[in-house]
Motif scaffolding. Structure first.
Motif, short mmCIF file in Angstrom:
data_model
loop_
_atom_site.label_atom_id
_atom_site.label_comp_id
_atom_site.label_asym_id
_atom_site.label_seq_id
_atom_site.Cartn_x
_atom_site.Cartn_y
_atom_site.Cartn_z
N ASN A 240 0.81 -1.21 0.00
CA ASN A 240 0.00 0.00 0.00
C ASN A 240 0.84 1.26 0.00
N ALA A 241 2.16 1.11 0.00
CA ALA A 241 3.04 2.28 -0.04
C ALA A 241 4.23 1.97 -0.91
N ARG A 242 3.97 1.49 -2.10
CA ARG A 242 5.06 1.05 -2.97
C ARG A 242 5.86 2.22 -3.50
N PHE A 243 5.17 3.29 -3.78
CA PHE A 243 5.85 4.43 -4.40
C PHE A 243 6.17 5.44 -3.31
N THR A 244 7.41 5.47 -2.90
CA THR A 244 7.81 6.26 -1.76
C THR A 244 8.01 7.71 -2.13
N THR A 245 7.93 8.55 -1.12
CA THR A 245 8.26 9.95 -1.31
C THR A 245 9.73 10.14 -1.05
N THR A 246 10.17 11.39 -1.18
CA THR A 246 11.59 11.66 -0.98
C THR A 246 12.00 11.49 0.47
N LYS A 247 11.04 11.36 1.39
CA LYS A 247 11.40 11.15 2.78
C LYS A 247 11.75 9.70 3.09
N SER A 248 11.46 8.79 2.18
CA SER A 248 11.78 7.38 2.42
C SER A 248 12.59 6.80 1.28
N LEU A 249 13.47 7.61 0.72
CA LEU A 249 14.25 7.17 -0.43
C LEU A 249 15.38 6.26 -0.04
N LEU A 250 15.71 6.21 1.22
CA LEU A 250 16.86 5.42 1.64
C LEU A 250 16.43 4.08 2.22
N ASN A 251 15.22 3.65 1.93
CA ASN A 251 14.80 2.36 2.45
C ASN A 251 15.65 1.27 1.85
N LEU A 252 15.95 0.28 2.65
CA LEU A 252 16.86 -0.78 2.23
C LEU A 252 16.12 -2.09 2.07
N PRO A 392 8.46 -2.07 -24.06
CA PRO A 392 9.27 -0.91 -23.65
C PRO A 392 8.65 -0.21 -22.46
N HIS A 393 9.46 0.10 -21.48
CA HIS A 393 8.94 0.72 -20.27
C HIS A 393 10.06 1.43 -19.54
N ILE A 394 9.71 2.11 -18.45
CA ILE A 394 10.64 2.86 -17.61
C ILE A 394 10.61 2.24 -16.22
N ARG A 395 11.78 2.05 -15.64
CA ARG A 395 11.88 1.55 -14.28
C ARG A 395 12.56 2.61 -13.42
N VAL A 396 11.94 2.93 -12.31
CA VAL A 396 12.50 3.87 -11.33
C VAL A 396 12.92 3.05 -10.13
N TRP A 397 14.18 3.23 -9.71
CA TRP A 397 14.71 2.36 -8.65
C TRP A 397 15.67 3.11 -7.75
N ASN A 398 15.89 2.51 -6.58
CA ASN A 398 16.75 3.11 -5.56
C ASN A 398 18.18 2.63 -5.77
N SER A 399 19.12 3.56 -5.89
CA SER A 399 20.49 3.18 -6.17
C SER A 399 21.21 2.61 -4.96
N VAL A 400 20.66 2.76 -3.76
CA VAL A 400 21.28 2.19 -2.57
C VAL A 400 20.86 0.75 -2.38
N SER A 401 19.56 0.50 -2.35
CA SER A 401 19.05 -0.86 -2.13
C SER A 401 18.82 -1.61 -3.43
N LEU A 402 18.83 -0.93 -4.56
CA LEU A 402 18.53 -1.51 -5.87
C LEU A 402 17.11 -2.06 -5.94
N ALA A 403 16.23 -1.56 -5.09
CA ALA A 403 14.82 -1.97 -5.11
C ALA A 403 14.06 -1.12 -6.11
N THR A 404 13.18 -1.76 -6.87
CA THR A 404 12.37 -1.05 -7.86
C THR A 404 11.26 -0.27 -7.17
#
Length: 909
Positions: A240-252, A392-404
């Protein structure tokens, strides 16, 4: 007396009158004087008022200019402070990732690893061999370049000093890592080294990445303490919170691995004959009968063979896609450079010589974009083989945890994602993409929306090719695009409608292509074009403010704005890097990239004065404008077909259509040497003792090289068709050449593999030769062809053995032929006979690996005699996998991509 009195009265009256008249005249004069003085005073007052007004205006103008300068200075300071904060946040996040990885990691034992074969210092003059990089055990050679520098700006790192610190991303569905140390690369062109004997040591895996989900309890309090802050949320991306805001960008948070899942495999049309112990399988409707050994147990085609206990993990990716992609190299605050090749986005720390990988894509990655917070990355891919999963698509992911974090655009983008850019002025809430379809549609997405992103605006961008798109860094909702014959300035209004203003070139020469974009600190747009010019477009306008002609002879492929306000431009044809000041005035500082690296594709700012340069020949260089540049990443430029592992040393050789033959060290992940053989390589093979390398070429030639001196020791021609496969016999007395002209040529080998005498050719195949194997006693050959035949030959007589049952118990030295009794289960249902391009068996006869036309590497348990066999399947390549080979001790597998021009090294776990 009276007369005198009258005269006296008259005289007195006249005097009074005269006096009165004089007084009147005086008053008039005084009045006139006063009036004149008043008028002069008024004029002077008016003049002073005018002077005061001018002075006030000047003061206001000067104060306004000073205020604007102060505001600009404050903006620069704010941006610098924001960058420092982002750097601190990302560094802290990377440290947290490493701490979490260390919590579940056993203490590492320090072991000294040596590469082995070709060590020693280099002497002599540079030869025409290119792209050379020395491994750690070798003394670095002195650079011979135009820069006058003999060392990299980064410190040299040795293996034992940097053991793996672990990684959190190993359990992510789109992650892989390798923290194995390697030396900093040396320049490409160095003299041939002398051969120094050594003692071969076995492989030791340096990858010890673990999952945070398996962390022991002692570290839980540390993690919990970090979680108390708002920015470090290890609860991750809940449904229910898959798309994080900038306050939770460092989730691992990282999901269980899906790469390498068990794949249901095999064909349902096989028939087993118990009487003669044979299996009849069908490839494209054609029956193929395969005879098993006489001691083979009876098979039940309905049974399913389990997958192997071993699995593969992507350890290292060799290569970089710079030949046809732009804006594909960035530096993260963690010190990693991020780039892509094939279907993998690589995060490479050049200083520590370790890689991490985002493997969520299913086909070629074409572009990437970095979020303003420097932690989130968006990557776009083209259409792939699978109609559903490879759209063809776009993937947005976290560079620290590599989570999509988000997957957007699937079913919306027509052909491929050509350009990506995050909005900057609003903190990165929007993502703009340009489709590579016929209409070159530009779309703007609210990528954080939970409904897989929401497209808020879309319109046709241009009828011509679009090569770059960038959000304006200071103005909200402003986008700039450029391409063939145009530059366009877009505005996204409050009603989410895109408006376009075309750039006006006026009477100046309109370029054929506007090739790149950049921004100076004032917010002006800087564009480079195919005429070699730099153009400054005033902020908020679509007109030219400044034109700098003839910066490069050829297209300007990159414009990089530096933190100090300077600008670096890179030429795609002349290979020059030119430094400008903030006013776009040349500083006189230039550098030229050596020609064999290619032209400049992209320039990215590193730490301090360091720059990273991606080239058009798929190389990444690092250095600075004063000392020059050395290679950090090397690779091939064209299709790779030749791949062979050294029989006694931890090394492998690759050959490509780019005419380069390269020897690689898989432990240090570096190039030992690279040589231009002036022929397009189709196949490679080592002699059984590792003394020579044979290379089959597209022209029908096959060449033999000494791996120590890199000299050509033999050259022969057999036909005019490509040499598909080449293989030495186990006793090193013969070599078999499989050609596309349907023949197998047999040569006798003498004088330490330097003299070759042709014995004859094997005639019998009705299609081109694809694979062949030698028997362990070097007496027999088996071969596959393009029409799915399996034939056997007597090597000494070059005659076909027409009774396969007579050699059913022969032991084979290799299993490179995919159509054999021992590899029945590698063929999927309804497979085309050419789907599997390569097959290999481990030296301990426990594993079989295949590479297919769909970019997949599959791992089976050997022998794969059960028609229904399960396997582990791995993605990463975006093109057909042309060859797979196990290295010396079976601890690693190397796969070669075709059109993606990449080499991937896998650890067998």
């Amino acid at each position: 007396m009276q007369t005198d009195g009258k005269a006296s009265e008259i005289t007195s009256g006249e005097g009074c009158w005269i006096f009165i008249q004089s007084v009147g005249n005086s008053r008039c004069r005084v009045k006139n004087s006063v009036m004149m003085r008043l008028e002069a005073s008024e004029k002077q007052h008016r003049y002073h008022n005018l002077l005061d007004d001018d002075h006030a205006n000047e003061m206001l103008e000067s104060e306004g200019a000073g205020l604007a300068a102060r505001v600009a200075e404050l903006e620069v300071r704010c941006s610098r402070q924001a960058e420092e904060l982002l750097c601190l946040r990302s560094t802290l996040a990377d440290a947290l990732r490493r701490l979490n990885a260390l919590e579940g990691r056993a203490p590492a034992t320090t072991t000294t690893q040596r590469n082995g074969a070709y060590s020693g210092s280099s002497t002599g003059t540079p030869t025409r061999e290119l792209r050379v990089r020395q491994p750690a055990y070798r003394e670095p050679a002195k650079r011979t370049s135009s820069y006058g520098s003999s060392a990299s700006s980064l410190p040299q790192r040795r293996g034992p000093q940097h053991q793996s610190t672990g990684s959190l991303q190993s359990d992510s569905p789109a992650s892989s890592s390798s923290l194995s140390p390697a030396p900093s690369p040396s320049p490409r062109a160095t003299p041939a080294p002398h051969h120094v004997p050594h003692v071969t040591q076995p492989y030791r895996s340096r990858n010890s990445s673990t999952s945070s989900n398996q962390s022991p309890s002692p570290g839980a309090t540390l993690t919990k303490r970090w979680n108390s802050t708002g920015d470090f949320n290890t609860q991750g991306l809940l449904p229910n919170a898959r798309f994080t805001t900038t306050k939770s960008l460092l989730n691992l948070y990282s999901k269980p691995s899906q790469n390498g899942a068990i794949l249901k495999h095999g064909t349902h049309t096989c028939q087993y004959n118990e009487e003669d112990g044979s299996i009849r399988m069908y490839l494209r409707g054609r029956p193929v009968v395969l005879y098993g050994p006489s001691d083979q147990d009876a098979l039940d085609p309905a049974k399913v063979a389990p997958p192997p206990q071993n699995k593969l993990k992507l350890e290292w990716v060799y290569g970089y896609r710079g030949k046809d992609c732009r804006s594909n190299l960035y530096l993260l605050p963690t010190g990693e450079i991020v780039y892509f090749v094939a279907a993998v986005v690589v995060l490479f720390n050049v200083e520590e010589q370790c890689q991490r990988h985002y493997t969520g894509h299913t086909d070629d990655v074409k572009c990437i974009a970095i979020h303003p917070n420097k932690l989130i990355i968006a990557s776009g891919q083209c259409a792939g083989h699978d109609r559903l999963d490879a759209r063809p698509h776009i993937r947005v992911w976290n560079s620290v945890s590599l989570a999509t974090l988000a997957v957007i655009g699937a079913g919306h983008i027509e052909r491929a994602v050509a350009c990506l850019t995050f909005s900057r002025a609003d903190g990165g809430s929007l993502l703009a993409a340009v489709d590579d379809g016929p209409d070159h549609t530009i779309s703007v997405w609210e990528w954080q929306r939970p409904d897989k992103g929401h497209c808020i605006a879309e319109t046709k961008c241009s009828v011509d090719t679009v090569v770059a798109a960038e959000f304006h860094p200071l103005d909200r909702n402003q986008i700039v695009t450029c391409g063939k014959g145009h530059i366009a300035f877009w505005t996204l209004d409050a009603s989410n409608v895109l408006y376009k203003r075309m750039g006006i070139f006026e009477t100046r020469d309109k370029p054929k292509y506007v090739t790149c974009l950049g921004f100076n600190h004032n917010g002006d747009v800087i564009s480079g074009d195919s005429n070699g010019n730099l153009i400054v477009w005033g902020r908020g306008t679509n007109t030219i403010q400044k034109l700098v002609r003839g910066v490069h002879s050829g297209s300007v492929f990159s414009v990089c704005s530096l933190k100090d306000g300077g600008v670096v431009s890179g030429g795609g044809k002349d290979g020059r890097l030119v430094l400008f000041d903030a006013e776009l005035q040349p500083t006189g500082t230039e550098n030229v990239i050596e020609g064999h690296y290619g032209g400049v594709r992209v320039v990215a700012e590193g730490r301090g004065s360091q720059l990273f340069v991606g080239t058009t020949k798929n190389c990444i260089l690092h250095g600075d404008m004063e000392l020059g540049f050395s290679p950090a990443v090397l690779g091939h430029v064209d299709e790779i077909w030749g791949l062979a592992a050294h029989p006694t040393l931890p090394q492998f050789v690759s050959g490509s259509w780019d005419r380069l033959l390269q020897l690689w060290d898989p432990l240090s992940h570096s190039t030992v040497w690279s040589k231009d053989i002036e022929e397009r390589a189709q196949s490679c093979a080592w002699s059984s003792d590792g003394s020579v390398i044979a290379v089959g070429c597209v022209s029908g030639k096959w060449l033999v090289f000494d791996p120590v001196s890199r000299e050509l020791v033999a050259q022969h021609v057999d036909g005019v068709e490509p040499i598909q496969t080449i293989q030495y016999s186990p006793d090193n007395k013969y070599v078999a050449i499989g050609s596309r002209d349907n023949f197998i040529y047999i040569y006798q080998v003498d004088d330490d593999c330097t003299r070759y005498s042709r014995l004859g050719k094997c005639l019998g195949h009705s299609s081109f030769i694809t694979h062949l194997d030698w028997s362990e006693d070097s007496q027999y050959i088996r071969s596959n062809s393009g029409d799915y035949e399996l034939l056997y030959w007597n090597a000494t007589t070059c005659r076909q053995i027409t009774t396969p049952t007579s050699i059913r118990d022969v032991a084979w030295a290799t299993n490179n032929c995919p159509i054999t009794f021992q590899t029945v289960g590698v063929w999927p249902e309804n497979a085309d006979g050419t789907d599997i391009n390569s097959c290999t068996r481990s030296h301990d006869n426990r594993l079989t690996a295949t590479g297919d036309d769909f970019g997949k590497v599959k791992l089976f348990a050997y022998p794969v005699t059960q028609p229904k066999s399960l396997c582990h399947q791995y993605g990463g390549h975006s093109s057909h996998v042309t060859c797979v080979r196990f290295l010396l001790d079976d601890s690693r597998l190397v796969s070669a991509g075709g059109l993606d021009s990449s080499l991937m090294q896998w650890v067998v776990e």
